[in-house]
Design a protein around this motif. Structure first.
Motif, PDB file in Angstrom:
ATOM      1  N   THR A 277       2.013   4.883 -12.324  1.00 46.11           N
ATOM      2  CA  THR A 277       3.229   5.661 -12.310  1.00 46.11           C
ATOM      3  C   THR A 277       2.822   5.935 -13.333  1.00 46.11           C
ATOM      4  O   THR A 277       2.520   5.969 -14.693  1.00 46.11           O
ATOM      5  N   ASN A 418       2.954  -2.676 -10.309  1.00 43.02           N
ATOM      6  CA  ASN A 418       3.267  -1.662  -8.962  1.00 43.02           C
ATOM      7  C   ASN A 418       3.004  -2.103  -7.661  1.00 43.02           C
ATOM      8  O   ASN A 418       2.691  -2.923  -7.118  1.00 43.02           O
ATOM      9  N   GLN A 420       4.374  -0.491  -3.959  1.00 39.43           N
ATOM     10  CA  GLN A 420       4.335   1.586  -3.506  1.00 39.43           C
ATOM     11  C   GLN A 420       4.297   1.257  -2.078  1.00 39.43           C
ATOM     12  O   GLN A 420       3.432   0.086  -1.308  1.00 39.43           O
ATOM     13  N   ASN A 434       8.984   3.470  -4.414  1.00 39.49           N
ATOM     14  CA  ASN A 434       7.670   2.550  -5.321  1.00 39.49           C
ATOM     15  C   ASN A 434       8.547   1.844  -6.493  1.00 39.49           C
ATOM     16  O   ASN A 434       9.744   2.503  -6.744  1.00 39.49           O
TER      17      ASN A 434
END
Length: 562
Positions: A277, A418, A420, A434
């Motif tokens: 991101t 991360n 998602q 996210n």
């Protein structure tokens, strides 16, 4: 099926048809002979069409016709002698071809040629110097209205400079005066609006099934790695202005090798290969170096992936610069949940930087500037820094230089996590969630204070971002839309400020706040995008003094991709 295979197949079909027509015996009935002659003429015309459209080269067409004639002659020679009547005349047997069969033959041949021509027209451009190598062109054009609203009570730039000089520490070396009169070189208090433009263009050549080459250019100069924007009308030493032309630069140049077992290797300058991101990496940032990635299906609904890379940042030059680079490692899984293409992607990465920490000029190096460890070699230079990282003065206090060289107080070894989740239960609407968390494992205040020679009691080594988006996942057609909201917190030394988002909080680290966004499709591959970013400082611009900087940045973009 490839273009070559398709053409080869149709050539064989046409050769067989031509051979059969050439071998037809003379016909007694004029109407049947006329129909078959028409069919023969149609086939020959189709061959000419293939030649004129470029699907079939002239020499190959002539060779095909000669081959068909040869086969027809051989076929006729192999036939038994024709029967004769009592008076010695040949008995003519007229083959009957039903009208439906003739119509079907015409339609099938016509359909084949039209399909071949259509496929030929849709193929990528062919490089004139390398026949048969497909080249794909891709890029985008974006025009932006960029409005920044600043609080008049923000700390003035001159005050920031005075405090930084007195403390020997700063988190905003560019928000300061650049002359002895403390003239501001950065705007902290007045609203501003500007029109900006970004242009990117790349050619991708499929050299072979295993090798791909990419060359791309982009607008903007080389004053920083995180933005390819041009400010329209900007004049003086910051740009052309007055309707003059603008600069472009080499933005991508790479070779990609597709190796066995799902491994890809890319070298040169290329798009960021990591799952990411903009908390850690700016969306416009490309990378130099070499990277390898893999994808390993574990079962029909679960795939593992990984990426590793080495990326040089500067080349060592005695008394000028140090060798700097970082190594990136990332692994994760991509999991389909259920039967509706709901997807969960998880990734963990480690970015380990080498040679970034500042080295203060000692009394020995002050008295002998030829010593390689002179502080300027380790400067966190203005060509690539933004703001937010904790910096300390590298110059020996009594060196008398009017220029202050700033170095990083902390090392950087970033752990990046991360997640998602893409929910498609409401197709065509998606709900995309996210979460991104980053921590600098090399952050140590005691070590930073020792390196700087000044006590450092604040600063932060963590950052996180939470984001939700509703609507079509990508806006690519008229009427597509999405809307999003995010909260972002990025500590001063959580990541290297050079490479993170260049818009939120005026760019860099040491900021927190909200981001609202929306996008609407105006036409195919063309969208109107709006984003509002509201940010304020986490820690002072000059530790340990108090400073204030809040900003609201509005972007209105018109963007087309091709």
């Amino acid at each position: 099926m490839s273009l070559h295979d398709s053409v080869a197949g149709n050539r064989a079909v046409l050769a067989a048809i031509v051979a059969a027509l050439i071998a037809l015996p003379p016909l007694a009935q004029a109407d049947e002979r006329e129909d078959l002659e028409k069919l023969r003429a149609t086939v020959l015309m189709l061959v000419e069409t293939l030649v004129s459209s470029g699907v079939l080269p002239r020499d190959q067409a002539d060779a095909m016709m000669r081959d068909a004639q040869s086969r027809a002659t051989a076929r006729l020679a192999a036939l038994p002698p024709p029967a004769t009547t009592a008076d010695g005349k040949k008995v003519v047997r007229v083959p009957y071809v039903p009208e439906a069969v003739k119509t079907q033959m015409r339609d099938e041949i016509k359909a084949q040629v039209l399909a071949e021509a259509k496929e030929f027209q849709q193929q990528p451009l062919l490089a004139a110097s390398s026949p048969g190598i497909p080249i794909r062109i891709e890029g985008d054009v974006r025009v932006r209205i960029d409005q920044t609203r600043l609080d008049p009570s923000n700390t003035a730039a001159g005050t920031v400079k005075q405090a930084a000089d007195a403390a020997g520490l700063t988190r905003a070396p560019d928000i300061a005066g650049n002359t002895g009169n403390n003239l501001a070189s950065f705007n902290t208090q007045e609203d501003a609006i500007r029109t900006r433009m970004r242009v990117r263009l790349a050619a991708v050549a499929d050299i072979s099934d295993a090798v791909q080459a990419t060359v791309g250019i982009a607008s903007g100069g080389t004053t920083g790695p995180t933005s390819t924007n041009i400010t329209l009308g900007q004049s003086g030493d910051r740009g052309p202005g007055y309707l003059n032309r603008y600069n472009v630069s080499l933005d991508r140049a790479s070779l990609r090798f597709i190796a066995p077992y799902g491994v890809n290797v890319i070298a040169g300058r290329f798009n960021n290969p990591f799952v990411k991101t903009d908390l850690v990496w700016s969306e416009d940032l490309n990378m130099d170096g070499v990277a390898a990635s893999y994808a390993l299906p574990l079962d029909p609904s679960l795939k593992a992936f990984g990426t590793a890379g080495w990326f040089p940042l500067s080349v060592g030059n005695p008394n000028v610069s140090r060798t700097r680079y970082f190594v990136g490692l990332q692994g994760g899984v991509d999991w389909q949940l259920g039967t509706r293409e709901n997807r969960l992607k998880l990734a963990a990465a480690l970015y380990n930087y080498h040679g970034e920490e500042g080295i203060a000029e000692s009394v020995e190096t002050f008295n002998n500037p030829g010593i390689p460890d002179y502080g300027v070699r380790s400067e966190h230079g203005p060509a690539y820094r933004q703001r937010g990282n904790t910096l300390f003065r590298l110059n020996y206090p009594s060196d008398g230089l009017t220029t202050t060289y700033w170095g990083l107080a902390s090392g950087f070894n970033e752990l990046d996590l991360n997640a998602q989740l893409d929910v498609v239960q409401f197709e065509p609407l998606h709900v995309v969630l996210n979460a991104n968390y980053v921590k600098n494992l090399a952050f140590n205040r005691a070590e930073m204070s020792r390196r700087a020679g000044v006590a450092i009691s604040d600063g932060s080594d963590t950052g996180y971002q939470l984001r939700a988006q509703v609507g079509t996942r990508t806006v690519s057609r008229f009427g597509d839309w999405n809307a999003s909201i995010a909260y972002r917190y990025l500590g001063s030394d959580a990541v290297l400020d050079a490479f993170t988002n260049s818009d939120f909080g005026l760019g860099g680290t040491n900021t927190k706040g909200f981001v609202l966004g929306g996008s609407y499709g105006l036409a195919k591959n063309t969208a109107l995008q709006v984003k509002l970013m509201s940010a304020k400082l986490i820690h002072s611009l000059v530790p340990p003094t108090g400073t204030r900087l809040t900003s609201d940045v509005l972007h209105v973009d018109l963007i087309s991709r091709f």
